[in-house]
Write an enzyme that holds these catalytic residues in place. Structure first.
Site, mmCIF file in Angstrom:
data_model
loop_
_atom_site.group_PDB
_atom_site.id
_atom_site.type_symbol
_atom_site.label_atom_id
_atom_site.label_comp_id
_atom_site.label_asym_id
_atom_site.label_seq_id
_atom_site.Cartn_x
_atom_site.Cartn_y
_atom_site.Cartn_z
ATOM 1 N N ASN A 111 -56.171 -28.979 -13.557
ATOM 2 C CA ASN A 111 -56.557 -27.580 -13.339
ATOM 3 C C ASN A 111 -57.878 -27.393 -14.080
ATOM 4 O OD1 ASN A 111 -56.873 -24.818 -13.249
ATOM 5 N ND2 ASN A 111 -54.818 -24.325 -13.993
ATOM 6 N N LYS A 138 -57.256 -28.581 -17.812
ATOM 7 C CA LYS A 138 -55.864 -28.790 -18.222
ATOM 8 C C LYS A 138 -55.301 -29.912 -17.365
ATOM 9 C CE LYS A 138 -55.080 -23.906 -19.180
ATOM 10 N NZ LYS A 138 -54.402 -22.718 -18.701
ATOM 11 N N ARG A 184 -55.560 -28.004 -8.729
ATOM 12 C CA ARG A 184 -55.426 -26.582 -8.396
ATOM 13 C C ARG A 184 -56.783 -26.105 -7.875
ATOM 14 N NH1 ARG A 184 -55.878 -21.394 -12.309
ATOM 15 N NH2 ARG A 184 -55.111 -19.847 -10.836
ATOM 16 N N HIS A 222 -52.870 -16.953 -7.483
ATOM 17 C CA HIS A 222 -51.682 -17.361 -8.265
ATOM 18 C C HIS A 222 -50.506 -17.665 -7.334
ATOM 19 C CE1 HIS A 222 -53.449 -14.602 -11.608
ATOM 20 N NE2 HIS A 222 -53.760 -15.854 -11.883
ATOM 21 N N HIS A 235 -47.229 -12.179 -12.396
ATOM 22 C CA HIS A 235 -47.895 -13.282 -13.113
ATOM 23 C C HIS A 235 -48.899 -12.630 -14.059
ATOM 24 C CE1 HIS A 235 -49.765 -17.415 -13.335
ATOM 25 N NE2 HIS A 235 -50.754 -16.656 -13.791
ATOM 26 N N ARG A 293 -61.105 -8.862 -16.962
ATOM 27 C CA ARG A 293 -61.410 -8.306 -15.634
ATOM 28 C C ARG A 293 -60.863 -6.885 -15.521
ATOM 29 N NH1 ARG A 293 -59.142 -13.448 -12.382
ATOM 30 N NH2 ARG A 293 -59.178 -14.595 -14.340
ATOM 31 N N ASP A 335 -57.162 -11.278 -25.716
ATOM 32 C CA ASP A 335 -55.899 -11.985 -25.931
ATOM 33 C C ASP A 335 -54.800 -10.988 -26.326
ATOM 34 O OD1 ASP A 335 -53.755 -13.476 -27.135
ATOM 35 O OD2 ASP A 335 -55.122 -15.164 -27.331
ATOM 36 N N ARG A 346 -52.014 -11.289 -27.718
ATOM 37 C CA ARG A 346 -51.447 -11.448 -29.064
ATOM 38 C C ARG A 346 -52.233 -10.608 -30.073
ATOM 39 N NH1 ARG A 346 -51.228 -17.809 -28.112
ATOM 40 N NH2 ARG A 346 -53.105 -17.142 -27.070
ATOM 41 N N GLY A 379 -46.550 -12.594 -19.662
ATOM 42 C CA GLY A 379 -45.246 -12.259 -19.075
ATOM 43 C C GLY A 379 -44.105 -13.036 -19.707
ATOM 44 N N GLU A 380 -44.370 -14.306 -20.056
ATOM 45 C CA GLU A 380 -43.308 -15.137 -20.641
ATOM 46 C C GLU A 380 -43.108 -14.853 -22.125
ATOM 47 O OE1 GLU A 380 -44.260 -19.282 -19.780
ATOM 48 O OE2 GLU A 380 -44.700 -18.718 -17.715
ATOM 49 N N GLU A 424 -46.919 -24.328 -12.364
ATOM 50 C CA GLU A 424 -47.821 -24.588 -11.242
ATOM 51 C C GLU A 424 -48.082 -26.090 -11.113
ATOM 52 O OE1 GLU A 424 -50.058 -21.611 -13.410
ATOM 53 O OE2 GLU A 424 -50.980 -20.976 -11.532
HETATM 54 N N1 LIG Z 1 -46.820 -14.803 -27.803
HETATM 55 C C1 LIG Z 1 -47.665 -14.176 -26.992
HETATM 56 N N2 LIG Z 1 -47.669 -12.823 -26.909
HETATM 57 C C2 LIG Z 1 -48.508 -12.179 -26.095
HETATM 58 N N3 LIG Z 1 -49.395 -12.793 -25.300
HETATM 59 C C3 LIG Z 1 -49.440 -14.129 -25.324
HETATM 60 C C4 LIG Z 1 -48.578 -14.899 -26.153
HETATM 61 N N4 LIG Z 1 -48.855 -16.210 -25.946
HETATM 62 C C5 LIG Z 1 -49.848 -16.249 -25.029
HETATM 63 N N5 LIG Z 1 -50.204 -15.014 -24.652
HETATM 64 C C6 LIG Z 1 -51.261 -14.599 -23.702
HETATM 65 O O1 LIG Z 1 -51.311 -15.459 -22.592
HETATM 66 C C7 LIG Z 1 -52.668 -15.544 -22.147
HETATM 67 C C8 LIG Z 1 -52.901 -16.839 -21.406
HETATM 68 O O2 LIG Z 1 -52.027 -16.905 -20.321
HETATM 69 P P1 LIG Z 1 -52.030 -18.144 -19.330
HETATM 70 O O3 LIG Z 1 -51.022 -17.878 -18.290
HETATM 71 O O4 LIG Z 1 -51.927 -19.402 -20.103
HETATM 72 O O5 LIG Z 1 -53.505 -17.966 -18.728
HETATM 73 P P2 LIG Z 1 -54.449 -18.955 -17.948
HETATM 74 O O6 LIG Z 1 -53.572 -19.901 -17.177
HETATM 75 O O7 LIG Z 1 -55.191 -18.024 -17.042
HETATM 76 O O8 LIG Z 1 -55.325 -19.606 -18.963
HETATM 77 C C9 LIG Z 1 -53.494 -15.433 -23.416
HETATM 78 O O9 LIG Z 1 -54.708 -14.787 -23.157
HETATM 79 C C10 LIG Z 1 -52.632 -14.604 -24.329
HETATM 80 O O10 LIG Z 1 -53.101 -13.267 -24.279
HETATM 81 C C1 LIG Z 2 -56.922 -16.697 -9.869
HETATM 82 C C2 LIG Z 2 -56.939 -16.480 -11.333
HETATM 83 O O1 LIG Z 2 -57.208 -15.399 -11.796
HETATM 84 O O2 LIG Z 2 -56.609 -17.538 -12.094
HETATM 85 P P1 LIG Z 2 -56.516 -17.551 -13.704
HETATM 86 O O3 LIG Z 2 -55.436 -16.588 -14.051
HETATM 87 O O4 LIG Z 2 -56.155 -18.982 -14.027
HETATM 88 O O5 LIG Z 2 -57.856 -17.135 -14.212
HETATM 89 MG MG LIG Z 3 -53.039 -19.649 -15.199
#
Ligand SMILES: Nc1ncnc2c1ncn2[C@@H]1O[C@H](COP(=O)(O)OP(=O)(O)O)[C@@H](O)[C@H]1O
Ligand SMILES: CC(=O)OP(=O)(O)O
Ligand SMILES: [Mg+2]
Length: 400
Positions: free
Chosen positions: A7, A14, A91, A180, A208, A241, A283, A285, A333-334, A385
């Protein structure tokens, strides 16, 4: 058969290496800060300890070379030789209307991915660098591409068209594509298994919520609407965004602030969302931490973000004339129990009853966070994914 899944993002790669027969992950990791002197490689080989290395990695070809080197290295490797990688799956965020399914890479496929650069400027150019880097480092190894847009190609025209002159669609394919999709599809399938009900009979809303965020209405296993649009900018508020806004803001802000097209695009894609409202971070967090410490701007950013998720859940319950389960997935979300709690607390009109203990416990596992009595179940399903991409790559290579 071993399959490497990549990815590639603008400044990161990744990866995950799967043994398909045994359905195991041999190694996974990421290279971040590509283009800088202090790029970092984090590598997690199964059965060995994790390693991280800082070095200068200036572009994607070198990043993928570093990944291949560490996969076969004496101390941290999991393979004897690169020849043990039988195929690579990538991806790809934007597949336009051309790709309803995953495909093997050939010259025509690469041409189409390049044609779509404008529509996914943060993503598609990076994916192409990943594909080229594999060609250079592993000549002759088959590559497949799995598109974020493919799952949403089932949307009906009343959901994917915008109410603008039809010439824009006919001439330029301006429409909602949605993204997604690999994740929305995976968590829908897992949700049906978790609930012990056939996917064909379920009305699901999948959320997501990661760095990029999107919701989807999944009716009988098929995507019927989703919040991202022509590009991954529409819909929910995200890390950097804006998501939905009045389109009139664009020419108005350009005139008032004397901005070019590329400046306004960069403002909406890279300098909006949580980052802009909190003035602090993209972020979640850090937003939650600051909010809990009393920071007003962080609290406002959180409220806007959560409110917009709730509005889309309401919209998609209406779109499907009901909902059986809502699924949270991806980084936020997780992991963010506070976000899930705030969303669920305002969905009592759907008969949703949050179980606070379930919401707090069992991080990283599939779970329901509602009570037995709740008429709509709310689930947390970690997305995967990479596994979906590996499976599609496996089928395509075997059929070839
Ligand atoms: N424990 C947590 N609590 C809240 N948000 C979190 C936590 N761990 C990760 N995140 C959030 O998840 C985001 C990244 O999500 P992810 O699905 O990995 O994104 P991507 O695939 O687009 O890089 C981070 O920007 C962070 O804000
Ligand atoms: C499509 C898209 O927004 O992907 P990502 O969440 O990985 O930036
Ligand atoms: Mg992602």
């Amino acid at each position: 058969m071993n399959i490497l899944v990549i990815n590639a993002g603008s400044s990161s790669v990744k990866y995950q290496l799967f043994n398909m027969k045994q359905e195991t992950v041999l190694a996974k990791g990421r290279v971040e800060r590509i283009g800088m002197e202090t790029a970092i490689l984090v590598h997690e080989p199964a059965g060995k300890s994790d390693v991280s290395e800082v070095s200068e990695i200036l572009e994607h070809t070198s990043a993928i070379r570093r990944v291949l080197d560490i996969l076969v290295s004496k101390d941290h490797g999991v393979l004897d030789s690169i020849d043990q990688i039988d195929a690579v799956g990538h991806r790809v965020v934007h597949g336009g209307e051309s790709f309803k399914n995953s495909v093997l890479v050939d010259e025509d496929v690469k041409k189409e991915i390049r044609r779509l650069f404008d529509l996914a400027p943060l993503h598609n150019p990076a994916h192409m660098l990943g594909i080229t880097a594999v060609e250079v480092n592993m000549p002759g190894v088959p590559q497949a591409v799995v598109f974020d847009t493919a799952f949403h190609q089932t949307m009906p025209s009343h959901a994917y068209l915008y109410p603008v002159p039809m010439a824009l669609y006919r001439k330029h394919k301006v429409r909602r594509y949605g993204f997604h999709g690999t994740s929305h599809k995976y968590v829908s399938e897992r949700a049906a298994k978790f609930l012990g009900r056939p996917l064909e009979q379920l009305k699901l809303i999948t959320c997501h919520i990661g760095n990029g965020c999107s919701c989807a209405a999944v009716l009988g296993g098929v995507s019927v609407d989703t919040s991202m649009g022509l590009t991954p900018l529409e819909g929910l508020m995200m890390g950097t965004r804006s998501g939905d806004l009045d389109p009139a803001i664009v020419p108005y802000a350009m005139a008032k602030e004397d901005l070019t097209l590329s400046e306004i695009s960069s403002m909406l894609n890279k300098h909006s969302g949580l980052q802009a409202i909190s003035g602090l971070s993209s972020d979640m967090r850090e937003i939650v931490e600051a909010m809990e410490a009393g920071d007003k701007n962080a609290a406002l950013a959180f409220d806007m973000y959560e409110y917009r998720i709730r509005k889309y859940i309401g919209a998609y319950a209406a779109a499907m004339n009901g909902v059986d389960a809502i699924v949270f997935t991806a980084g936020v979300g997780e992991n963010s129990e506070v976000l899930r709690k705030k969303v669920c607390q305002q969905l009592t009109y759907l008969g949703i009853e949050l179980d606070e203990e379930r919401n707090r416990s069992g991080r990283g596992t599939e779970k329901a966070i509602t009570t037995e009595a709740s008429s709509v179940q709310v689930l947390v399903i970690p997305t995967n994914e990479e596994w979906m991409i590996a499976m599609d790559t496996y089928s395509l290579v075997q059929a070839d």
